[in-house]
Design a protein around this motif. Structure first.
Motif, PDB file in Angstrom:
ATOM      1  N   ILE A 147      48.520  12.189-106.160  1.00  0.00           N
ATOM      2  CA  ILE A 147      48.984  10.859-105.755  1.00  0.00           C
ATOM      3  C   ILE A 147      50.511  10.820-105.755  1.00  0.00           C
ATOM      4  N   ASN A 148      51.127  11.475-106.750  1.00  0.00           N
ATOM      5  CA  ASN A 148      52.594  11.496-106.819  1.00  0.00           C
ATOM      6  C   ASN A 148      53.194  12.121-105.560  1.00  0.00           C
ATOM      7  N   TYR A 149      52.577  13.216-105.102  1.00  0.00           N
ATOM      8  CA  TYR A 149      53.071  13.881-103.882  1.00  0.00           C
ATOM      9  C   TYR A 149      52.965  12.947-102.683  1.00  0.00           C
ATOM     10  N   MET A 150      51.829  12.282-102.561  1.00  0.00           N
ATOM     11  CA  MET A 150      51.617  11.395-101.420  1.00  0.00           C
ATOM     12  C   MET A 150      52.530  10.172-101.479  1.00  0.00           C
ATOM     13  N   MET A 151      52.768   9.668-102.677  1.00  0.00           N
ATOM     14  CA  MET A 151      53.631   8.497-102.843  1.00  0.00           C
ATOM     15  C   MET A 151      55.098   8.815-102.568  1.00  0.00           C
ATOM     16  N   SER A 152      55.451  10.089-102.673  1.00  0.00           N
ATOM     17  CA  SER A 152      56.862  10.459-102.490  1.00  0.00           C
ATOM     18  C   SER A 152      57.286  10.457-101.019  1.00  0.00           C
ATOM     19  N   LYS A 157      56.559   5.141 -99.003  1.00  0.00           N
ATOM     20  CA  LYS A 157      57.436   4.352 -99.871  1.00  0.00           C
ATOM     21  C   LYS A 157      57.927   3.075 -99.181  1.00  0.00           C
ATOM     22  N   ARG A 158      58.170   3.185 -97.874  1.00  0.00           N
ATOM     23  CA  ARG A 158      58.676   2.024 -97.126  1.00  0.00           C
ATOM     24  C   ARG A 158      57.659   0.886 -97.071  1.00  0.00           C
ATOM     25  N   ILE A 164      50.146  -1.450 -98.196  1.00  0.00           N
ATOM     26  CA  ILE A 164      49.600  -0.418 -97.315  1.00  0.00           C
ATOM     27  C   ILE A 164      48.139  -0.197 -97.708  1.00  0.00           C
ATOM     28  N   SER A 165      47.276  -0.150 -96.731  1.00  0.00           N
ATOM     29  CA  SER A 165      45.854   0.038 -97.038  1.00  0.00           C
ATOM     30  C   SER A 165      45.589   1.502 -97.382  1.00  0.00           C
ATOM     31  N   TYR A 166      44.459   1.743 -98.038  1.00  0.00           N
ATOM     32  CA  TYR A 166      44.091   3.125 -98.334  1.00  0.00           C
ATOM     33  C   TYR A 166      43.885   3.900 -97.033  1.00  0.00           C
ATOM     34  N   THR A 167      43.390   3.215 -96.011  1.00  0.00           N
ATOM     35  CA  THR A 167      43.165   3.858 -94.707  1.00  0.00           C
ATOM     36  C   THR A 167      44.440   4.506 -94.210  1.00  0.00           C
ATOM     37  N   GLU A 168      45.528   3.738 -94.211  1.00  0.00           N
ATOM     38  CA  GLU A 168      46.793   4.290 -93.720  1.00  0.00           C
ATOM     39  C   GLU A 168      47.429   5.240 -94.731  1.00  0.00           C
ATOM     40  N   PHE A 169      47.226   4.945 -96.021  1.00  0.00           N
ATOM     41  CA  PHE A 169      47.759   5.819 -97.062  1.00  0.00           C
ATOM     42  C   PHE A 169      47.216   7.237 -96.897  1.00  0.00           C
ATOM     43  N   TRP A 198      58.077  13.810 -90.477  1.00  0.00           N
ATOM     44  CA  TRP A 198      58.377  14.904 -91.402  1.00  0.00           C
ATOM     45  C   TRP A 198      57.408  14.943 -92.593  1.00  0.00           C
ATOM     46  N   GLY A 199      57.163  13.801 -93.200  1.00  0.00           N
ATOM     47  CA  GLY A 199      56.273  13.767 -94.365  1.00  0.00           C
ATOM     48  C   GLY A 199      54.862  14.215 -94.025  1.00  0.00           C
ATOM     49  N   ASN A 200      54.333  13.747 -92.910  1.00  0.00           N
ATOM     50  CA  ASN A 200      52.982  14.143 -92.500  1.00  0.00           C
ATOM     51  C   ASN A 200      52.911  15.630 -92.180  1.00  0.00           C
TER      52      ASN A 200
END
Length: 422
Positions: A147-152, A157-158, A164-169, A198-200
């Motif tokens: 979760i930490n990686y995904m939240m970064s 973060k924006r 943000i829904s779990y679907t988009e998360f 970049w993140g994706n």
């Protein structure tokens, strides 16, 4: 040619970020690399915001590499949250399927799926997401990410504060799995995207490293900004589509011909296949005489021809010249419909009085007969580009273009279309 590709992309300003540039360049120089860009079907047409990644695929193919266009038949049903202020509307399966087919048809105009040496590939991620269970997804993909990686990720973060829904998360995991499947199916090792991706993309690189123990690569392009601060890809608030039914070739041409002087050389490098030497020569001529708009004319010609073909480009120029000179009568009915799309109009009933004075009022072009009379006497009224000052003028068949329409103009710029009921 391949050895020069990456350097040329940098000189054109098309490289924003890469992972391990040295290793990527080595791959590009030594072998035919499989690379992909994803296109989520969020409408029935692509727009010019998609044009830069499409042309990047074309550039790579011209240098011997294999482009993979991934249509997001699965992810398109969810929506990418990257740098979006709010959640996208979810669409039905049938809608997304239809849109996916439209996008595939459009992409075939830019990249070659029949090339004998390095044919482009079209893929659809609904093929692997359509029947994938939640259990399989969590076991095969979710276990690789904290979760930490995904939240970064900046794109997440924006949106955390506003929601943000779990679907988009979870979208970044879906895109990561796309990269994995394209590696398994085609040997794809490079993903392209805008800098907001970049993140994706790096999530996909991480998944490939963990699951397949291979090094893969990311290359992002800069997000396009306009010097005047307005959003690129919009014309009078509307998206500029690649589908000629949604944005006519004339409207498309006008978008590019009206490019700001501060942006035009950058856009020539981004959106055309003119060589850098040719662009430098255009820039020199343009800087010497900006009023000639030689750079805008070159940009509009190259991009309109690329997207809509030579004939449509020539038609767009013809419409532009006729409107500038006032020679409306020289245009065909089809050209009138293109050039005056969105102009206010009025349908004249079959048995209606065709006195110009009356029509000016009933159509709403002027507010009263007194005003209409004054405008006519003052020479402010034009029919198909010809000034009319006769207050008793009656329209006839000779005023109808294609037996269907007549173009009225009041003053310098206020146009109005009269349609004649048959």
């Amino acid at each position: 040619m391949t050895a020069d590709l990456f350097q040329e992309l940098k000189e054109r300003g098309l490289v924003y970020q890469t992972t391990d540039e040295e290793a990527l360049v080595k791959h590009l120089n030594e072998e035919s690399v499989k690379l992909y860009v994803g296109f989520d079907p969020t409408a029935d047409s692509l727009h010019i915001g998609h044009l830069l990644p499409i042309l990047m695929l074309r550039r790579f193919q011209q240098h011997g590499h294999v482009p993979i266009a991934l249509v997001g038949g699965g992810t398109g049903m969810i929506g990418d949250p990257s740098f979006k202020d709010q959640e996208r509307q979810l669409n039905t399966l049938d809608t997304v399927k239809n849109w996916s087919q439209s996008i595939k048809d459009q992409l075939s105009r830019f990249i070659d799926f029949d090339n004998q040496e390095n044919p482009a590939v079209i893929a659809n991620n609904y093929d692997w997401f359509g029947n994938m269970s939640m259990i399989d997804f969590l076991r095969d993909v979710g276990k690789n990410f904290t979760i930490n990686y995904m939240m970064s990720k900046e794109s997440v973060k924006r949106r955390i504060e506003t929601g943000i829904s779990y679907t988009e998360f979870a979208y970044q995991l879906l895109q990561a799995y796309d990269f994995l499947k394209l590696y398994d199916n085609y040997g794809c090792l490079l993903q392209l995207g805008g800098s907001d991706q970049w993140g994706n993309i790096t999530s996909g690189i991480e998944l490939l490293r963990r699951e397949r123990e291979v090094q893969s690569f990311a290359l992002t392009m800069p997000l396009i900004t306009k010097a005047d601060g307005t959003k690129f890809g919009k014309s009078e608030g509307n998206a500029v589509w690649l589908d000629p039914e949604k944005t006519t070739p004339y409207e498309f041409y006008q978008f590019w011909i009206n490019t700001d002087d501060r942006d035009v050389i950058k856009f020539l490098k981004y959106f055309t296949f003119l060589s850098l030497d040719e662009i430098a020569a255009i820039e020199k001529e343009f800087l010497a005489a900006p009023e000639s708009r030689v750079a805008q004319k070159a940009l509009a010609k190259e991009v309109t021809t690329l997207v809509h073909g030579q004939a449509s480009y020539e038609q767009a120029v013809h419409i532009s010249q006729a409107l500038f000179s006032g020679a409306i009568a020289d245009l065909s009915l089809a050209e009138i419909k293109q050039g005056f799309k969105g102009v206010p109009s009025y349908t004249v009933a079959k048995e209606a009085d065709l006195k110009l004075l009356e029509l000016l009022v009933t159509s709403g072009l002027v507010s009263s007969k007194r005003q209409a009379r004054e405008d006519l006497q003052n020479g402010a009224i034009y029919i198909n580009g010809q000034r009319i000052q006769d207050v008793d003028y009656v329209l006839s068949d000779k005023d109808k273009i294609g037996e269907e329409v007549c173009v009225l103009r009041r003053g310098k710029k206020k146009y109005f279309l009269l349609h004649f009921a048959k």
